[in-house]
Design a protein around this motif. Sequence first.
Motif, PDB file in Angstrom:
ATOM      1  N   GLY B  59       0.775  -1.238   0.000  1.00 21.65           N
ATOM      2  CA  GLY B  59       0.000   0.000   0.000  1.00 21.65           C
ATOM      3  C   GLY B  59       0.802   1.283   0.000  1.00 21.65           C
ATOM      4  O   GLY B  59       0.237   2.368   0.094  1.00 21.65           O
ATOM      5  N   THR B  62      -0.310   3.078  -4.845  1.00 24.34           N
ATOM      6  CA  THR B  62      -1.534   2.521  -5.401  1.00 24.34           C
ATOM      7  C   THR B  62      -1.186   1.925  -6.761  1.00 24.34           C
ATOM      8  O   THR B  62      -0.490   2.578  -7.540  1.00 24.34           O
ATOM      9  CB  THR B  62      -2.578   3.631  -5.614  1.00 24.34           C
ATOM     10  N   ILE B  75      -7.465  -5.419  -1.615  1.00 20.50           N
ATOM     11  CA  ILE B  75      -6.760  -4.366  -0.875  1.00 20.50           C
ATOM     12  C   ILE B  75      -6.081  -3.376  -1.814  1.00 20.50           C
ATOM     13  O   ILE B  75      -5.281  -2.548  -1.356  1.00 20.50           O
ATOM     14  CB  ILE B  75      -5.703  -4.951   0.092  1.00 20.50           C
ATOM     15  N   SER B  76      -6.364  -3.416  -3.095  1.00 28.95           N
ATOM     16  CA  SER B  76      -5.693  -2.493  -4.017  1.00 28.95           C
ATOM     17  C   SER B  76      -6.000  -1.063  -3.588  1.00 28.95           C
ATOM     18  O   SER B  76      -7.147  -0.700  -3.385  1.00 28.95           O
ATOM     19  CB  SER B  76      -6.175  -2.682  -5.449  1.00 28.95           C
ATOM     20  N   TRP B  78      -5.312   0.372  -0.811  1.00 27.10           N
ATOM     21  CA  TRP B  78      -5.400   0.591   0.636  1.00 27.10           C
ATOM     22  C   TRP B  78      -4.138   1.268   1.138  1.00 27.10           C
ATOM     23  O   TRP B  78      -3.087   1.179   0.529  1.00 27.10           O
ATOM     24  CB  TRP B  78      -5.554  -0.738   1.375  1.00 27.10           C
ATOM     25  N   LYS B  79      -4.259   1.918   2.294  1.00 28.64           N
ATOM     26  CA  LYS B  79      -3.089   2.520   2.925  1.00 28.64           C
ATOM     27  C   LYS B  79      -2.302   1.427   3.661  1.00 28.64           C
ATOM     28  O   LYS B  79      -2.897   0.444   4.120  1.00 28.64           O
ATOM     29  CB  LYS B  79      -3.523   3.579   3.934  1.00 28.64           C
ATOM     30  N   VAL B  83      -3.507  -2.194   5.539  1.00 27.51           N
ATOM     31  CA  VAL B  83      -3.039  -3.497   5.073  1.00 27.51           C
ATOM     32  C   VAL B  83      -2.442  -4.289   6.235  1.00 27.51           C
ATOM     33  O   VAL B  83      -2.705  -5.483   6.393  1.00 27.51           O
ATOM     34  CB  VAL B  83      -2.004  -3.308   3.935  1.00 27.51           C
TER      35      VAL B  83
END
Lengths: 286, 257, 322
Positions: B59, B62, B75-76, B78-79, B83
């Motif tokens: 993360g 991106t 979770i693409s 995500w921060k 994660v």
Amino acid sequence: MEQLFASLADGLLIGFVYGLAAMGLTLIFGVMDVINLGHGPIIALGMFGVFFFAGSTGWGLNPYLALVIVAVLGLIFGMIMYFVAVHRVLNAPHLSSLLSTFSVNMMIIGVGTALFTTSPRNLEFSLGSLQLGPVNLLGTRVMAALIAVLVTAVLYVFLYRTQPGKAIRAVANNRDAAELMGIPSTKMLALSFGLGTMLAAIAGGLIATFFSFNILAGGVYELKSFVIVVLGGLGNPTGALIGGLILGAMEGVVPTFMPVSWVPVIEFVLFVVILLVRPTGLLGGR
Amino acid sequence: MTTSRMQDNIILQVQNVSKRFGGLLAVSEVTFDLPKGQILGLIGPNGAGKTTLFNVINGVYTPTEGQITFRGTDISGWKPYDVVGLGLARTHQIVRPLNDLTVLENVMAGACYGHESHSLTEAEVIALEVMEFVGLHERRNLLAASLNVAQKKRLEMARALASRPYLLLLDEVLAGLNPTEIAEMVEVVLKIREQGVSIFIIEHVMHALMNVSDRIIVLDYGQLIAEGTPDEIVDNPKVIEAYLGDPALAEKLMSGS
Amino acid sequence: MKSWKYPALWLTVGVVLAGGLIPVITGSKIMRESMFLILMAVTMASSLNILLGYAGYVSFGHIVFFGLGGYVGFYLIAEQGWNLIPAALAGGLASGVLALLLGIALLRLRGAYFALATIGINEAMRTFINNFNLFGGPIGMELNFIVYQDYGGAANMQWLTYWLMFGVTIIAVLMSYGVKFSRFGLGLMSIREDEDAAMAMGIHTPKVKTMAYILSAILPGIIGVIFFFRNSSVQPAGAFRLHRSIEMIVMVMLGGQGTVQGPLVGAALYEALRSYLLTSPLFKDLQLAIAGVLLLLIILFVPSGVIGWLRHRFKGLWRVLE
Ligand SMILES: Nc1ncnc2c1ncn2[C@@H]1O[C@H](COP(=O)(O)OP(=O)(O)OP(=O)(O)O)[C@@H](O)[C@H]1O
Ligand SMILES: [Mg+2]
């Protein structure tokens, strides 16, 4: 309408000088990542320098000749300041250089207040005025704008056409690589710091030819320089000049719509907003 | 998406992931799966995009394109902190110790804010246990700044483990270590897997990677050029070709088999 | 966190209690006035330290919370007839809300950019209040002395506000200690050391930083109200003086950023030095310049401040110095 034109023209002329002051700040930031919080008092020293060399109570030189002396002194002052207050904290966290340059601010203001008090000074000097169509321009301001442009041009020639200028840009790009190429980076850093303070001092000297001032007067221009530098992108000298013009124009035009005391509110809100949405400045690429 | 029994067994699924920096496509349409409990190796020449792939997975960046599924959740984008919350931890290739904190505090921070969020008291218990495990126990009260490189790599590992991850991303934890230290670290990696943690590991030290990995994937110029068991990878002509640009690495690769 | 860490807490609170009680015991008004300023400085510096020392974010305009809180509380007292205590709490709340809003927006910036933005905020607020008629514009607001009757007269009011300041300072010191040895504090210090690593360790950095910003803003807001109430007037120039922000930073640096006792020591030393310089005929005019020289010397030679230096020098003192 005519009133609007006149204020706009006036604002733009002063904008050149703002731009010059901001260029000093941005040059230092661009080369060494330091925000010089001593910027304002150095502008004030420039004012007092011109007052001392050109004022009726001082040497009585021509103000523009005085400006040359002030420029040289500004350069020397900055180089000394670099070695005393900046060099050792260059690799320390940001707070250190912010505070060390601010300590110089305190010293100048402290000594300056003790020597000169805070009562306003005035350089009684006039170049008459210039009638351009409906617009009447003060000679000193036209001259200040011209000198600001000239200094900018010389700065560019220096940075892009001369050996030390190229060395400074190399150091700004990558200090370690420049050092490997045999460039004495410390000297170049000191020189660029000196150039930055020199620009501030010249800007102060120019302002002294048409506004009254005291030792604290630099603070206002320091804050304006922050706004401009952020407008134009931290570290970008051309951006600083354009930012100066934008700010000058704003200061000229906004008061025709609303009370003049709202101008700084707009400036600082703009400043924060730009920092947030475009920290690389309006002109900044990346 | 239909969840087959096959997918239940997959902890990390990377589908068609790309990451672009300006004109540079650092990771290009990479697709692979990591089955639960396995050690997946990732190799490739310098600048191939390995670390960038890690950064996209955890993360830091991106993905420009593609999808990352971890434990069945997309979770693409995500921060990193979110994660971690889902149970994915990592180490950094260039170690990032929290210099002015002690080793213990470094590891406790990992435990406090990791996948299971713990109070300081619980975190201390976990931290002590993890430091024992990676062999940093004696140095727990030193400032992290005072550790040497090998110890800093262990610290990275300890901090990541303290977050109690399901999946651990290890970025060159063996680089810069001497043979004894490498052997010790390999032991630790294997022990982690025994605890049921899946591992995704980037490594240039080939023979070590050959020994620990169940499978290996190969990146070159951001593209996945090979995938297979260690033996298949060593014999793959594409892999050898990719490394020819880098004779030192090619040699390492060969001596690893 | 652990029992051996408590001596530092007792020492710190003990020193504040002892110092704060001196004017009460002696009954000296002069001492009360200087102790009031010291306690105020300690509260400001300890609050700032949460952001500056623990989280590593340099706020150059922290005085904005003192000013805004002070203004809001003063308005409620002077124009709405509120009692001091609820007004002070409202001032703290206003500052906290401002910090929340600013935090969400500004804390995305790092390093010099954040520092610059905080200067911008302070100036924007000052110039805005200058134009804000509800708060009296450039003239500010004044308190009718009759109001002091409700607090037992002006003399009594001064003791009352002193006790309030004393109480707030103790809260500030406890907060400073509590945060440092909490899970939250560990998160802050991780951010200070390496924000990207902190994120990769699972620390929700935006949330944690904003919390720190809010915590560092509330007490300055409260004491702003107490201060201006005591002064019976408030003006934009006095409430948002950028210089005061920097003095706060100097105090934190002088004592030792990131330590609990540093801001306490720094604030006391700085105030003592300033009052000495102000009263000495030789240095009166050069007060600012001397403070500047001092600041430069600290940054160049003792960047970890008094407490940091002592801790480094005398390892045996680690238990008592935090
Ligand atoms: N933040 C970034 N901005 C621009 N380019 C980047 C960035 N991060 C990585 N790159 C570029 O992406 C490419 C891949 O880099 P990466 O660090 O992922 O390689 P790597 O396979 O980990 O190499 P190494 O074995 O040296 O660690 C490189 O060309 C690198 O310069
Ligand atoms: Mg890498």
